[in-house]
Design an enzyme around this catalytic site. Structure first.
Site, PDB file in Angstrom:
ATOM      1  N   GLU A  17       0.786  -1.280  -0.236  1.00  0.00           N
ATOM      2  CA  GLU A  17       0.033  -0.321   0.219  1.00  0.00           C
ATOM      3  C   GLU A  17       1.066   1.459   0.162  1.00  0.00           C
ATOM      4  O   GLU A  17       2.048   1.367   1.186  1.00  0.00           O
ATOM      5  CB  GLU A  17      -1.346  -0.047   1.372  1.00  0.00           C
ATOM      6  CG  GLU A  17      -2.230   1.279   1.220  1.00  0.00           C
ATOM      7  CD  GLU A  17      -2.861   1.650   2.031  1.00  0.00           C
ATOM      8  OE1 GLU A  17      -3.786   0.290   2.208  1.00  0.00           O
ATOM      9  OE2 GLU A  17      -2.408   1.884   3.178  1.00  0.00           O
ATOM     10  N   ALA A  51      -6.002  12.691   0.895  1.00  0.00           N
ATOM     11  CA  ALA A  51      -6.494  13.696   2.454  1.00  0.00           C
ATOM     12  C   ALA A  51      -7.051  15.123   1.573  1.00  0.00           C
ATOM     13  O   ALA A  51      -6.167  15.685   0.455  1.00  0.00           O
ATOM     14  CB  ALA A  51      -5.806  13.955   3.636  1.00  0.00           C
ATOM     15  N   HIS A  78      -8.266   3.240  -3.800  1.00  0.00           N
ATOM     16  CA  HIS A  78      -9.306   3.431  -2.564  1.00  0.00           C
ATOM     17  C   HIS A  78     -10.772   3.605  -3.458  1.00  0.00           C
ATOM     18  O   HIS A  78     -10.432   5.187  -3.982  1.00  0.00           O
ATOM     19  CB  HIS A  78      -8.596   3.246  -1.292  1.00  0.00           C
ATOM     20  CG  HIS A  78      -7.422   3.005  -1.025  1.00  0.00           C
ATOM     21  ND1 HIS A  78      -7.887   2.579   0.593  1.00  0.00           N
ATOM     22  CD2 HIS A  78      -6.383   1.636  -1.535  1.00  0.00           C
ATOM     23  CE1 HIS A  78      -6.266   1.816   0.982  1.00  0.00           C
ATOM     24  NE2 HIS A  78      -5.902   1.275  -0.569  1.00  0.00           N
ATOM     25  N   ARG A 108     -15.879   2.445   2.984  1.00  0.00           N
ATOM     26  CA  ARG A 108     -16.990   3.411   4.359  1.00  0.00           C
ATOM     27  C   ARG A 108     -16.281   4.897   4.293  1.00  0.00           C
ATOM     28  O   ARG A 108     -16.381   5.776   3.652  1.00  0.00           O
ATOM     29  CB  ARG A 108     -17.714   2.468   4.763  1.00  0.00           C
ATOM     30  CG  ARG A 108     -18.632   3.903   5.537  1.00  0.00           C
ATOM     31  CD  ARG A 108     -19.366   3.847   6.748  1.00  0.00           C
ATOM     32  NE  ARG A 108     -17.555   3.850   8.282  1.00  0.00           N
ATOM     33  CZ  ARG A 108     -18.413   3.626   8.991  1.00  0.00           C
ATOM     34  NH1 ARG A 108     -19.090   3.272  10.150  1.00  0.00           N
ATOM     35  NH2 ARG A 108     -16.723   4.567   9.683  1.00  0.00           N
ATOM     36  N   ASP A 110     -14.276   7.287   6.907  1.00  0.00           N
ATOM     37  CA  ASP A 110     -14.154   7.435   8.287  1.00  0.00           C
ATOM     38  C   ASP A 110     -15.241   8.541   9.018  1.00  0.00           C
ATOM     39  O   ASP A 110     -14.683   9.873   7.325  1.00  0.00           O
ATOM     40  CB  ASP A 110     -12.951   8.854   8.651  1.00  0.00           C
ATOM     41  CG  ASP A 110     -11.915   7.499   9.257  1.00  0.00           C
ATOM     42  OD1 ASP A 110     -12.436   6.400   9.757  1.00  0.00           O
ATOM     43  OD2 ASP A 110     -10.687   7.578   8.707  1.00  0.00           O
ATOM     44  N   ALA A 124     -19.655   0.403   3.263  1.00  0.00           N
ATOM     45  CA  ALA A 124     -18.940   0.332   1.784  1.00  0.00           C
ATOM     46  C   ALA A 124     -19.851  -0.683   0.816  1.00  0.00           C
ATOM     47  O   ALA A 124     -19.700  -0.991  -0.049  1.00  0.00           O
ATOM     48  CB  ALA A 124     -18.034  -0.918   2.334  1.00  0.00           C
ATOM     49  N   TYR A 145     -12.220  -7.676   8.858  1.00  0.00           N
ATOM     50  CA  TYR A 145     -11.528  -6.911  10.588  1.00  0.00           C
ATOM     51  C   TYR A 145     -10.919  -8.583  11.443  1.00  0.00           C
ATOM     52  O   TYR A 145     -12.359  -8.955  11.689  1.00  0.00           O
ATOM     53  CB  TYR A 145     -12.508  -6.148  11.129  1.00  0.00           C
ATOM     54  CG  TYR A 145     -12.385  -4.768  10.256  1.00  0.00           C
ATOM     55  CD1 TYR A 145     -10.997  -3.651  10.940  1.00  0.00           C
ATOM     56  CD2 TYR A 145     -13.302  -4.598   9.343  1.00  0.00           C
ATOM     57  CE1 TYR A 145     -11.576  -2.647  10.233  1.00  0.00           C
ATOM     58  CE2 TYR A 145     -13.831  -3.203   8.569  1.00  0.00           C
ATOM     59  CZ  TYR A 145     -12.708  -2.530   9.227  1.00  0.00           C
ATOM     60  OH  TYR A 145     -12.700  -0.927   8.529  1.00  0.00           O
ATOM     61  N   GLN A 176      -7.828  -5.843   7.769  1.00  0.00           N
ATOM     62  CA  GLN A 176      -7.211  -4.455   8.737  1.00  0.00           C
ATOM     63  C   GLN A 176      -5.840  -5.424   9.412  1.00  0.00           C
ATOM     64  O   GLN A 176      -5.483  -6.219   9.176  1.00  0.00           O
ATOM     65  CB  GLN A 176      -8.206  -3.712   9.262  1.00  0.00           C
ATOM     66  CG  GLN A 176      -7.224  -3.307  10.557  1.00  0.00           C
ATOM     67  CD  GLN A 176      -7.025  -1.810   9.768  1.00  0.00           C
ATOM     68  OE1 GLN A 176      -6.346  -2.091   9.080  1.00  0.00           O
ATOM     69  NE2 GLN A 176      -7.719  -1.468   9.459  1.00  0.00           N
ATOM     70  N   GLN A 212       4.281   5.195  15.466  1.00  0.00           N
ATOM     71  CA  GLN A 212       3.359   4.804  14.845  1.00  0.00           C
ATOM     72  C   GLN A 212       2.887   3.525  15.426  1.00  0.00           C
ATOM     73  O   GLN A 212       1.276   3.618  14.760  1.00  0.00           O
ATOM     74  CB  GLN A 212       4.223   3.671  13.628  1.00  0.00           C
ATOM     75  CG  GLN A 212       4.074   2.922  12.942  1.00  0.00           C
ATOM     76  CD  GLN A 212       5.178   2.345  12.128  1.00  0.00           C
ATOM     77  OE1 GLN A 212       5.983   1.435  11.980  1.00  0.00           O
ATOM     78  NE2 GLN A 212       5.093   2.811  10.776  1.00  0.00           N
TER      79      GLN A 212
END
Length: 293
Positions: A17, A51, A78, A108, A110, A124, A145, A176, A212
């Protein structure tokens, strides 16, 4: 090439990614790192939704995906829905199509507190259905998840919603991040019982600094096994040692996952080529072995 076709040709996929720069920086600022990651020949590279404002998000994600395509990598773009209107989503689909992008990760996203009203596509699964109905011939991936979505009361409840994503057209799933393989295996068992049989990739993030991991855990709620926590506590004051320990922990996770038959490894490299290159070097012979068998 559609990612679903790659799963038909290989036993285990390896993907990485990358994420676009912040709004104040041009998308070209990430090109060098993205091009280096392409030299590892991943099966695909996922590009997160940029962003900033919606138009900016669309442009930087589509531009970076197109740039990866030109450098021989298959991009997975994405796309989020909860803070976007239907015209904005249609615009993004057109933009991706124009840039030759065939694969989308439907999310979906945030919820933005400042966004008023109810979203037109709240989940989603709604976005997946919309993409399928809109056309364009995209391959659609979705997320899962291992410890259950933070907004679900249980993993079992989350699996019900995951089945809905697959029923509406998701061709493969990406997990995830997680640090205990037992959680991933439990999720796989529940998926199998629920009739979810699409390929599922394990999302792995090598942790190379303590800030991180604190940020990532606060965002996704992943639990930290005792072994992992000991590593963080022992080496957090020694960056070089923590880098090596984080890489080793992630490598051990990946080797165990591949040995147990996982269909893919998705590496959250945080745009760090050294991390991606080191992990790839550690597992490349293992990947070659399982894909040649």
């Amino acid at each position: 090439m559609k990612i679903s076709s790659k799963f038909e040709c290989k036993n285990v996929l390896f993907s990485v990614e990358v994420f676009p720069p912040k709004k104040e920086n041009p998308v070209e600022s990430i090109y060098a790192a993205a091009e280096k990651i392409c030299t590892l020949s991943p099966d695909y590279v996922s590009v997160t939704y940029g962003a900033g404002g919606s138009a900016f998000q669309q442009k930087v994600t589509a531009d970076l995906a197109a740039h990866l395509k030109k450098h021989g990598a298959e991009p997975l773009a994405h796309l989020t829905c909860v803070n976007s209107s239907l015209p904005e989503i249609r615009s993004m689909l057109r933009l991706l199509k124009e840039n030759g992008v065939e694969n989308i990760l439907a999310l979906r996203g945030d919820r933005a507190p400042e966004a008023g009203g109810d979203p037109e596509l709240p989940h989603a699964s709604d976005l997946i259905r919309f993409i399928r109905e809109t056309g364009g011939g995209f391959d659609i991936a979705a997320t899962c998840y291992p410890e259950g979505h933070p907004e679900c009361d249980s993993l079992e409840e989350d699996i019900v919603y995951l089945r809905e994503k697959v029923d509406r057209g998701a061709t493969h799933l990406i997990s995830q991040l997680f640090f205990d393989n037992g959680d991933f295996y439990r999720m796989l068992e529940l998926c199998d019982k629920a009739g979810i049989h699409v390929p599922i990739q394990a999302g792995i993030m090598p942790v190379i600094n303590s800030r991180q991991i604190q940020r990532m855990v606060s965002l996704c709620g992943a639990k930290l096994p005792t072994k992992f926590s000991k590593i963080m506590a022992r080496y957090e004051g020694n960056p070089a040692a923590l880098f090596d320990a984080g890489i080793c922990y992630a490598t051990e996770q990946i080797i165990d996952l591949i040995s147990s038959g996982v269909r893919g490894i998705h590496l959250y490299s945080m745009n760090n080529f050294k991390v991606a290159e080191t992990i790839h070097r550690n597992i490349k012979n293992i990947l070659r072995g399982v894909n040649e068998s």
